[in-house]
Design an enzyme around this catalytic site. Sequence first.
Site, PDB file in Angstrom:
ATOM      1  N   GLY A   1      13.735 -18.955 -17.663  1.00 39.85           N
ATOM      2  CA  GLY A   1      13.444 -18.775 -16.244  1.00 39.85           C
ATOM      3  C   GLY A   1      11.967 -18.943 -15.935  1.00 39.85           C
ATOM      4  O   GLY A   1      11.593 -19.534 -14.905  1.00 39.85           O
ATOM      5  N   ASP A   2      11.111 -18.439 -16.810  1.00 40.14           N
ATOM      6  CA  ASP A   2       9.667 -18.614 -16.643  1.00 40.14           C
ATOM      7  C   ASP A   2       9.299 -20.087 -16.751  1.00 40.14           C
ATOM      8  O   ASP A   2       8.403 -20.575 -16.049  1.00 40.14           O
ATOM      9  CB  ASP A   2       8.909 -17.812 -17.700  1.00 40.14           C
ATOM     10  CG  ASP A   2       9.357 -16.359 -17.754  1.00 40.14           C
ATOM     11  OD1 ASP A   2       9.594 -15.776 -16.677  1.00 40.14           O
ATOM     12  OD2 ASP A   2       9.481 -15.821 -18.866  1.00 40.14           O
TER      13      ASP A   2
END
Length: 300
Positions: free
Chosen positions: A249-250
């Site tokens: 997600g990052d």
Amino acid sequence: MIYTVTFSPAIDYVVDLANFTIGDINRTQQEQVFPGGKGINVSLVLANLGKSSIATGFLGGFTGAFIKEELAKRNIKSGFIEVDGLTRINVKIRAGKETAINGQGPNIKDEDINKLISQLEKLTKDDLLVISGTVPKSLPSNIYEMILERIKDNKVEVIVDATKDILLNTLKYRPLLVKPNKEELEEMFNVSISNDQELIENASKLLSLGARNVIVSLGGDGALLVGEGLESVKRSAPQGKVVNTVGAGDSLVAGFIAEYLDSKDIKKAFKQGIATGSASAFSEYLATKEEVTNLLNKMD
């Protein structure tokens, strides 16, 4: 300049074992040590994509010094506030199943918080700020709002990657992008989402509350983009073997930023975000530029 904030960084100590037995001596087959934390992950992937950033937050002790050294090796500048105590160590034991033991981290004093906010108050319209992750117990629960309130007149572009009330309470500051996943979106609005139309409707609620763009990550099913003045776009994730979802997600956020800063095209940034998140999921660590490019070439 891009700034990333990590309130509770960590050293991720990853060990592989054939078997793990509680109460016995267990010998590792492999050990790896990484700097960890959501904002730090964003900075690391940005560096891989050729974008400079300054990583900020709170670090302490020899563990904090290790993180700074590792970031420096990747030409990432550190703007961390030095605090008393030790930056935490998270132990991940992989022996068939994965077991995690996460440290608590140091206590953060009011003077440390003020130093960080004073640093961020210097940001301008030419800067982009990424605030992400949970709020540790040693910080005020409204730390996101405290920061955004102090910089609201600076016209800084802001990306928020947080959950439930933390995210909802930032929307009045008109962030450029927020990135919940489907489960977090359901929790925010106390609903069960069963089809694309419901997904679009609930993501659009975040627009009505102030977000300018929303990416809802759907894991292996890709992601949905809704934005001001945009038709909603749902993209499938590229095909590949998932190795490690930590940091995916990052990585999506980093991929989005890298393309957005180049083209100011939200849809192109969305596409690169998905490719970058997937590249990290298919890797032992975080996506490289080559891995991202290879996946982008396979996407329509």
